[in-house]
Design an enzyme around this catalytic site. Structure first.
Site, short mmCIF file in Angstrom:
data_model
loop_
_atom_site.label_atom_id
_atom_site.label_comp_id
_atom_site.label_asym_id
_atom_site.label_seq_id
_atom_site.Cartn_x
_atom_site.Cartn_y
_atom_site.Cartn_z
N HIS A 1 -17.52 113.64 -34.35
CA HIS A 1 -17.15 114.20 -35.65
C HIS A 1 -17.72 115.59 -35.88
O HIS A 1 -17.18 116.38 -36.65
CB HIS A 1 -17.62 113.27 -36.79
CG HIS A 1 -16.74 112.09 -36.97
ND1 HIS A 1 -16.96 110.91 -36.32
CD2 HIS A 1 -15.62 111.91 -37.70
CE1 HIS A 1 -16.02 110.03 -36.67
NE2 HIS A 1 -15.18 110.62 -37.50
N GLY A 2 -18.83 115.90 -35.22
CA GLY A 2 -19.40 117.23 -35.42
C GLY A 2 -20.76 117.36 -34.80
O GLY A 2 -21.43 116.36 -34.50
#
Lengths: 489, 349
Positions: free
Chosen positions: A330-331
């Site tokens: 996701h990051g």
């Protein structure tokens, strides 16, 4: 270009649609596919054309490797073995993602641990890189496994770039997409699909611009003033974000599914009323379902396979590892790792619970699941651990403030430390915030989801009238810049 | 009902509806965004807006003033004829309520670069230099960047239901005017009416307004993370310097002055711990420009009833500001009201 923009709704989508079917009506099927590729790349380049070469290189490289793998003849001598080709492709794809998405994260952590001062690269994250890389990794792995037979460059390029799903999914699998692009039946206008597509797109647009963007104001203000939140504000902040994320992402997915259906392409369902879940296993079967499928097939299963002797405990360990990786996908932030880890542990706990056949009241199970999800989303949204802890401090130890109008009825609570004042001022909220939260609970828990409604959809005066009102209201709200949350991942 | 009919009816209804409201909004043009004069003999008044910053900008963009008066709400409090007296006709006042130096300088840069200005009169407020004061929600960088296209403004002006409501209200206003046989109130007349209202305020009204302002003003305009440190205003001073340089380059006469506030507000700066920054503000200004300083303890600011509230001087007293700046011998200005501070002056204002 955003789905929730006038240029997309009034220009891009109608032009893409009419030209596509016009070319098909003239039996120019290759031209119509080329048109879809062109419009998709145009859609992608609208944000920043400098990203275009990257996605093109990625497509060309992966297509070349997979073509070689599909045609690979074990008997003929080659410079590279099939396994070496797979490894090259994986290194390329993961390397691309690592370089653009995780390099600064790696540098900052190295600097922290080793007290170095390596300068950051400050690279801009190319749009959709997480999504198109995942889809192509799946294609590469399946080509290696011998599960891919198709070898049409145009179909492959549409599979990667098809604009409805290009930016933020749903994460599509080649086996469900490429046959659709190849099917001649899908090249004829299908009014059932068009009507259903418009229906789903309008609902998605309404979810995004009317519901999610309203919650966004309170969630953003709350996380920006995390240090000053009272208990009601802290809960309103976390719940606002939980609902914002759902309505934003599922709204986006609905728009993607609706837009794709106009072209007779069926994208997979990505949400199935996730906040109705009564356990974490159930939740991840309902939330971002295409990511869950990808994690299971391409992360969890290979980890399981790598164990010589599989035990239940090892399977649970694999679950937690898979979710740690999914979190990081996701990051580039420890917050996402924490989010992934917590969900992995949640699912493992749920499995142990089932294994030992514990029972729980369904309402209590829902209550625990929803709150667990709500808490993990605080990590998902917070800039750093400090920020997240401040929100938790407000949620669990914050000052209890109630509406000043209630003072005359509840003044006996004052000695217990309860104050009567303007409750939601720090997050820019009003009584309307509470009403919205209650409505969001009603919508997510009691109403059918878009997928279920679309299944039951039939053309009628009622559906036409209701949809027109929803669409007109939503389109008129499309007037300010509001990106989708999952564009960042 | 068939799927085909449903789809076509839905699509054409949406397209027709938004074509219709876009046409109405374009013609009525409630925010003055579109530079046209369609039906201007009928649609004379536009009093409905969604963002004052947006409407102000486009109104300004479509005019070609020779002189520009720039500042916060304070410059909007004066009889505009006074500016014509000293600067001549074709003077435009851009009063941006609650604006910071960033917003004001961005609008100034746009005007300097795109219009043929001769004079700029810039009213400086202490709060505008607060680095922790954010831009107004209605402010947009794309709007003032002449190379960019601010599509959001045009989208709001064409497709929003709020705009349609404002267009219809504008039409109703103009129809009422038509039937009443009256001429529409232009900005000058509206301003004069509001000035007349201010002049009739009783001391009790002024006390009340000041008390209310003292409650919200520190939270809204003086709330700080760094403003209490004198060096925090350097960035905003550089923005003023940039405007000074640009005006020199373009041969524009730039006149600066500090806007007066009531004595109680000068005291408030000290109470809030902003005294050092306030002192530094003027000291640093002298390093980059000459200006006239009205933001001092003097016979005008000492009397709270010379003000509408704590920070807005009464229009009739405000006009003394311009008499002082333009050395008008016909107006009797108290000698301690307004000190001319030359650039590089060693005198601490």
């Amino acid at each position: 270009m955003l789905f929730n923009s006038y240029i997309f709704i009034f220009l891009f989508l109608p032009i893409a649609f009419f030209v596509y079917f016009y070319l098909n009506s003239k039996r120019l099927t290759t031209a119509s596919k080329a048109w879809l590729v062109f419009t998709s790349l145009f859609f992608y380049s609208w944000w920043n054309i400098s990203y275009l070469p990257l996605i093109l290189i990625s497509i060309l490289f992966n297509y070349s490797i997979t073509s070689t793998m599909i045609e690979y003849d074990e008997k003929k001598k080659k410079y590279f073995s099939k396994k070496a080709l797979l490894q090259i492709a994986l290194v390329f794809n993961i390397g691309l993602l690592a370089y653009f998405k995780y390099m600064d994260f790696f540098i900052s952590n190295t600097n922290l641990v080793l007290s170095l001062e390596i300068p950051m690269l400050n690279l801009a994250l190319p749009l959709a890189i997480s999504f198109f890389t995942l889809q192509q990794i799946a294609f590469v792995v399946d080509s290696y496994e011998g599960l891919v037979e198709e070898k049409n460059f145009l179909d492959y390029t549409i599979f990667v770039t098809f604009f409805p799903q290009l930016i933020a999914g749903p994460i599509v699998h080649h086996s469900e997409m490429m046959p659709q692009f190849a099917s001649k039946w899908n090249m004829v206008k299908n009014y059932k699909n068009i009507a259903t597509g418009l229906f789903i797109f309008s609902i998605g647009l309404f979810k995004k611009v009317v519901i999610a963007d309203t919650f966004a104001k309170w969630a953003t203000a709350g996380f920006d003033h995390a240090e000053a939140l009272n208990m009601v504000e802290a809960w309103a902040t976390s719940l606002s974000y939980t609902f914002q994320l759902y309505f934003d992402f599922s709204g986006y997915t609905d728009m993607a599914i609706g837009a794709a259906l106009l072209f007779n392409i069926k994208l997979p369902q990505n949400f199935n009323s996730p906040y109705k879940a009564t356990g974490m296993i159930d939740f991840w079967k309902r939330w971002h379902m295409t990511l869950t499928n990808f994690i299971t097939t391409y992360i969890y299963t290979p980890i399981i396979r790598s164990f010589k002797k599989l035990t239940f405990h090892k399977a649970m360990l694999a679950t937690v590892i898979a979710f740690l990786i999914a979190g990081l996908w996701h990051g580039a932030s420890w917050m996402f790792v924490i989010f992934g880890g917590l969900n992995g542990v949640g699912i493992a706990t749920n499995h142990y619970w089932k294994k030992y056949k514990f029972k729980m009241n369904k309402v209590l199970a829902w209550f625990i699941t929803f709150n667990f999800v709500n808490i993990t989303f605080v990590f998902f949204r917070a800039k750093d651990l400090d920020d997240a802890l401040k929100v938790f401090e407000g949620m669990f130890y914050g000052q209890v403030i109630l509406y000043d109008k209630l003072e005359s009825y509840l003044s006996f609570l004052t000695p217990l430390g309860v104050r009567f004042d303007d409750v939601l001022s720090d997050i820019g909220g009003k009584a309307q915030t509470i009403v919205y939260i209650v409505l969001a609970f009603i919508i997510t828990l009691l109403l059918k989801n878009t997928h279920q409604m679309a299944k039951e959809f039939s053309p009628s005066r009622l559906s036409l009238g209701v949809l027109l009102i929803l669409a007109i209201f939503a389109i008129s709200k499309v007037s300010s810049f509001s990106e989708f949350l999952y564009f960042n991942f | 009902m068939s799927f085909k009919f449903w789809s076509k009816f839905f699509f054409y209804s949406i397209v027709s509806f938004f074509t219709l409201i876009a046409s109405i909004n374009y013609i009525v043009n409630p925010y003055n965004i579109f530079n046209h004069t369609l039906f201007s003999t009928f649609i004379k008044t536009h009093e409905h807006t969604v963002s004052a910053r947006m409407t102000d900008f486009y109104t300004l963009k479509h005019t070609d003033p020779t002189n520009l008066i720039m500042g916060s709400s304070r410059v909007g409090m004066f009889n505009q004829d006074i500016f014509q007296k000293y600067l001549g006709k074709n003077t435009y006042t851009l009063a941006m309520p609650g604006s910071n130096i960033e917003e004001q300088s961005q609008y100034l840069i746009f005007m300097i670069k795109n219009k043929k200005l001769k004079n700029i009169l810039w009213s400086l407020d202490f709060f505008s230099f607060n680095p922790d004061l954010p831009n107004d929600d209605g402010f947009s960088y794309n709007r003032v960047d002449s190379s960019a296209f601010e599509k959001d403004d045009y989208q709001i002006a064409l497709f929003s239901l709020q705009t349609t409501k404002n267009s219809l209200n504008t039409l109703v206003d103009n129809i009422e005017l038509l039937f009443s046989g009256q001429e529409p109130k232009d900005d000058k007349l509206l301003l004069r009416e509001s000035i007349d209202r201010y002049l009739t305020l009783s001391p009790e009204d002024i006390d009340k307004r000041t008390r209310i302002q003292l409650q919200y003003y520190p939270e809204k305009f003086l709330k700080f993370a760094t403003f209490n440190k004198p060096e925090s205003i350097q960035e905003n001073l550089l923005k003023v310097k940039k405007i000074i340089d640009l005006c020199e380059e373009k041969n524009i006469n730039l006149i600066l002055y500090t806007s007066p506030v009531q004595k109680s507000f000068l005291d408030l700066y000290q109470t809030l711990g902003l005294g050092e920054t306030f002192h530094s503000w003027k000291k640093e200004l002298t390093k980059i420009t000459d200006y006239t300083d009205f933001c001092t303890y003097n016979s005008v600011t000492d009397n709270p009833y010379n003000f509408v509230d704590g920070t807005h001087i009464m229009p009739n007293f405000g006009e003394l500001i311009f008499a002082k700046i333009f050395h008008d011998p016909s107006v009797d200005v108290p000698s301690d009201f307004g000190t001319y501070v030359p650039k590089d002056s060693q005198r601490t204002p």
